[in-house]
Design a protein around this motif. Structure first.
Motif, PDB file in Angstrom:
ATOM      1  N   GLY A  78      22.555  10.077  46.225  1.00 54.01           N
ATOM      2  CA  GLY A  78      22.072   9.717  45.515  1.00 54.01           C
ATOM      3  C   GLY A  78      21.152  10.091  45.135  1.00 54.01           C
ATOM      4  N   VAL A  79      20.974   9.749  43.428  1.00 54.30           N
ATOM      5  CA  VAL A  79      20.399  10.494  42.748  1.00 54.30           C
ATOM      6  C   VAL A  79      18.527   9.331  41.675  1.00 54.30           C
ATOM      7  N   SER A  80      19.025   8.893  41.892  1.00 52.59           N
ATOM      8  CA  SER A  80      18.047   7.373  41.431  1.00 52.59           C
ATOM      9  C   SER A  80      18.120   6.745  42.596  1.00 52.59           C
ATOM     10  N   GLU A  81      16.813   6.102  43.079  1.00 54.02           N
ATOM     11  CA  GLU A  81      16.710   5.428  44.056  1.00 54.02           C
ATOM     12  C   GLU A  81      16.503   3.724  43.333  1.00 54.02           C
ATOM     13  N   GLY A  82      17.498   2.928  44.351  1.00 58.53           N
ATOM     14  CA  GLY A  82      17.694   1.519  43.816  1.00 58.53           C
ATOM     15  C   GLY A  82      18.533   0.878  44.576  1.00 58.53           C
ATOM     16  N   ILE A  83      19.353  -0.757  44.771  1.00 62.12           N
ATOM     17  CA  ILE A  83      20.228  -1.030  44.809  1.00 62.12           C
ATOM     18  C   ILE A  83      20.556  -2.096  43.440  1.00 62.12           C
TER      19      ILE A  83
ATOM     20  N   GLU B 171      19.245  -8.072  51.503  1.00 62.18           N
ATOM     21  CA  GLU B 171      17.734  -7.632  52.177  1.00 62.18           C
ATOM     22  C   GLU B 171      16.856  -6.793  51.482  1.00 62.18           C
ATOM     23  N   ARG B 172      17.907  -5.761  51.869  1.00 65.91           N
ATOM     24  CA  ARG B 172      17.440  -4.143  51.867  1.00 65.91           C
ATOM     25  C   ARG B 172      16.582  -4.416  50.032  1.00 65.91           C
ATOM     26  N   MET B 173      16.871  -5.500  49.253  1.00 65.36           N
ATOM     27  CA  MET B 173      16.239  -4.877  47.837  1.00 65.36           C
ATOM     28  C   MET B 173      15.705  -5.655  48.009  1.00 65.36           C
ATOM     29  N   ALA B 174      15.414  -6.734  48.594  1.00 66.35           N
ATOM     30  CA  ALA B 174      13.806  -6.984  48.772  1.00 66.35           C
ATOM     31  C   ALA B 174      12.947  -6.601  49.522  1.00 66.35           C
ATOM     32  N   LYS B 175      13.191  -6.221  50.453  1.00 65.51           N
ATOM     33  CA  LYS B 175      12.395  -4.987  51.524  1.00 65.51           C
ATOM     34  C   LYS B 175      11.974  -3.732  49.853  1.00 65.51           C
ATOM     35  N   GLU B 176      13.119  -3.336  48.980  1.00 70.16           N
ATOM     36  CA  GLU B 176      12.349  -2.102  48.412  1.00 70.16           C
ATOM     37  C   GLU B 176      11.875  -2.397  47.717  1.00 70.16           C
ATOM     38  N   ALA B 177      11.164  -3.918  47.097  1.00 73.13           N
ATOM     39  CA  ALA B 177      10.719  -4.119  45.763  1.00 73.13           C
ATOM     40  C   ALA B 177       9.735  -4.271  46.638  1.00 73.13           C
ATOM     41  N   LYS B 178       9.217  -5.732  47.566  1.00 78.91           N
ATOM     42  CA  LYS B 178       7.953  -5.293  48.662  1.00 78.91           C
ATOM     43  C   LYS B 178       7.177  -3.841  48.808  1.00 78.91           C
TER      44      LYS B 178
END
Ligand code: PEP
Ligand code: MG
Length: 578
Positions: free
Chosen positions: A10-15, A245-252
């Protein structure tokens, strides 16, 4: 089809979740089959159809080009059409099909390679450049035959996840974040420039997936988790739910960090450092300021060169540098002179392929060898220095002589500008990247002569540990927490400070939150990173106490393996709310 999980780096974060588009960097280098005698007529017909399709495509392109970029550039495309109509080019392919029972693809491949090598050996530069036209027309024919679309990456206008065997840095810089949701590749290391540019662009990416990518079909759904280094093909509903759900957490989490953009990078006990951005364009500079950059710690000028079809002249470069300097107002901008070579190619420079490009003819070595090119760039940088706070930095310096020659050329260029009465900053600082171990070891000597250092851990790690930064197979050895690296960093910072010189870091380590307490304790003056990492790093610095970081450093200096150091830093960070 069942869900498949593929792991990579994984070289650039985000889902991101989306539909796949496949990209083949070049349709050459494939294995092509032979045919039977009964298939000859059909194969020649396939070739003829492909040729006609290409001619039509080219005619449309010529028409478009005349309206957009003018007749001169349209002429370049016209050259491709001439090859297709040449009385020997396609007929030679037909001969290979009928006499040697080659498939149409194999015949195209063979003839294109032969004609290219003839052009490449010609004494006249213009004729040598025609080899690229032959390659392009070959790619076009192969694309028409195989149905693998020769996609123009910069023109993708739908939201997709890009899957490729490999992406060159020149491909990556064309990606439009609005449409390319994420990308996944088979090749590449975590500090390859493709990885670095994906971070700069803020496009989640997983690279180095050694097996399984070839099974993914265009149009299939995939989840790309750039944080965890995973690509999930045909995810089940439950998997999609978990990742949403993980995407929502990352956004938060992201929005919780927003406030740090406007805050200083200062520890709880009041120790302040600078946080800057690594950029390539004026658009990157705007984004960096928005993210909270207090300066530009590294302007990779290669991006200016990579976005042109031929060497950008002084005016073109001056405009780009001046625009960036103006975006930054009175904040410092460190402009690094051309660092081409390694994994960054400029096709128009026609540099012969090398066995070890990262150890070869690159960066300052090339600039000192091609002095007019270097002088043009220095003139543009110096002229831009009249508009703000510019510093000049040389990449890949490996010995004092090189530094002295390069610095001498800066003085010559300053003299030229004085004679012409062109404005520039007379006090401009000139420094070097510390990315070759010889410089880190001799930091004391260098510190007496240069104005500043910026540590490039991406290369320093690969050269010190003898680990190719591009090779996913040995990625496990590529670790900036190796005690040998920490020891070199300590030497560089101490040497710089003993001479009262500024020392920053623009390698990937500066953007790693786990490295923050260590780098603070070592005494680094400036942390420069992809703009996407700035808020997280500022937040980390704000959670630290310099006193505690210093005792952590004492412990770390007693440790003998990267693994022990990493574990120590991880637990220190989590104890301190990171
Ligand atoms: C480095 O080597 O750390 C660096 C910042 O330069 P680049 O990644 O462009 O080689
Ligand atoms: Mg480097």
């Amino acid at each position: 089809m069942a869900e498949i999980r593929l792991s990579g780096i994984g070289v650039s974060e985000g889902i991101r979740i989306g539909k796949v588009i496949r990209y083949t960097h070049s349709v050459h280098n494939q294995q092509f089959n032979d045919i039977s005698e009964a298939g000859v007529a059909q194969e020649i017909e396939r070739l003829t159809e492909a040729k006609e399709k290409c001619i039509q495509e080219i005619e449309q392109l010529i028409e478009q080009a005349q309206q957009t970029v003018g007749a001169e550039k349209a002429g370049v495309i016209q050259a491709q059409k001439s090859f297709l109509l040449d009385p020997t080019f396609c007929p030679e392919m037909e001969k290979l099909i009928s006499k040697k029972l080659f498939s149409a693809e194999k015949a195209v491949d063979q003839v294109v390679k032969k004609v290219m090598s003839i052009f490449e050996k010609m004494p006249n530069e213009y004729m040598r450049e025609r080899a690229a036209d032959v390659r392009d027309v070959g790619n076009r024919l192969l694309a028409a035959l195989t149905g693998v679309k020769g996609i123009n990456l910069g023109e993708i206008r739908e939201e997709v996840i890009l899957i490729a065997d490999d992406l060159a840095p020149t491909d990556t810089v064309q990606l439009n974040k609005k449409y390319i949701q994420a990308f996944v590749t088979q090749k590449g290391g975590k500090t390859s420039h493709t990885a670095i540019f994906s971070k700069t662009l803020g496009i989640p990416a997983v690279i180095g997936i050694s097996a399984g990518l070839e099974q993914i079909q265009a149009g299939e759904t995939v989840i790309v988790d750039g944080t965890g280094g995973v690509c999930i093909v045909n995810p089940e509903e439950e998997t999609i739910r978990i990742y949403l759900e993980r995407m929502a957490k990352e956004a938060k989490d992201e929005s919780a960090l927003e406030a740090y953009a406007s805050q200083k990078a200062i520890t709880k006990d009041g120790y302040q450092v600078e946080v800057g951005a690594n950029i390539g364009t004026a658009a990157d500079a705007l984004y960096a300021v928005e993210q909270g950059a207090e300066g530009i710690g590294l302007l990779r000028t290669e991006l200016v060169y990579m976005s042109e079809a031929s060497l950008p002249d002084e005016e073109r470069q001056f405009t780009v540098y001046r625009d960036i300097v103006q975006v930054m107002g009175n904040k410092p901008v460190i402009i690094r002179t051309l660092d081409i070579g390694g994994d960054k190619e400029l096709s128009y420079l026609k540099i012969p392929k090398e066995m070890n490009p990262f150890l070869g003819y690159r960066a300052i070595r090339l600039c000192l060898d091609q002095k007019p090119l270097f002088v043009t760039q220095l003139r543009a940088i110096l002229r831009a220095s009249a508009y703000g706070k510019v510093k000049i930095m040389f990449p890949m310096i490996s010995c004092l002589e090189e530094w002295r020659i390069a610095k001498g050329i800066v003085e010559e260029v300053k003299e030229q500008l004085r004679t012409e009465s062109s404005s520039f900053d007379e006090e401009i600082e000139v420094g070097i990247m510390v990315e070759v171990p010889s410089v880190a070891i001799l930091a004391k000597q260098f510190a007496k002569e240069v104005d500043f250092f910026s540590i490039g851990t991406n290369d320093l790690v690969q050269y010190t540990l003898a680990v190719d930064r591009m090779n996913e197979k040995i990625d496990y050895l590529y670790d900036h927490f190796n005690p040998a690296i920490i020891s070199l960093l300590q030497n560089v910072v101490n040497a710089a400070h003993a001479e009262g010189k500024f020392v920053g870091m623009c390698g990937g380590m500066a953007g790693d939150p786990k490295a923050v307490p260590l780098l603070l304790a070592l005494g680094l003056d400036e942390f420069s990173m992809s703009a996407t990492a700035i808020r997280k790093v500022k937040h980390t610095i704000n959670q630290m106490e310099l006193g505690k970081c210093r005792s952590l450093l004492e412990d770390v200096l007693q440790m003998n393996t990267a693994q022990d150091i990493r574990l120590k830093l991880e637990s220190f960070c989590s104890e301190n709310g990171i």
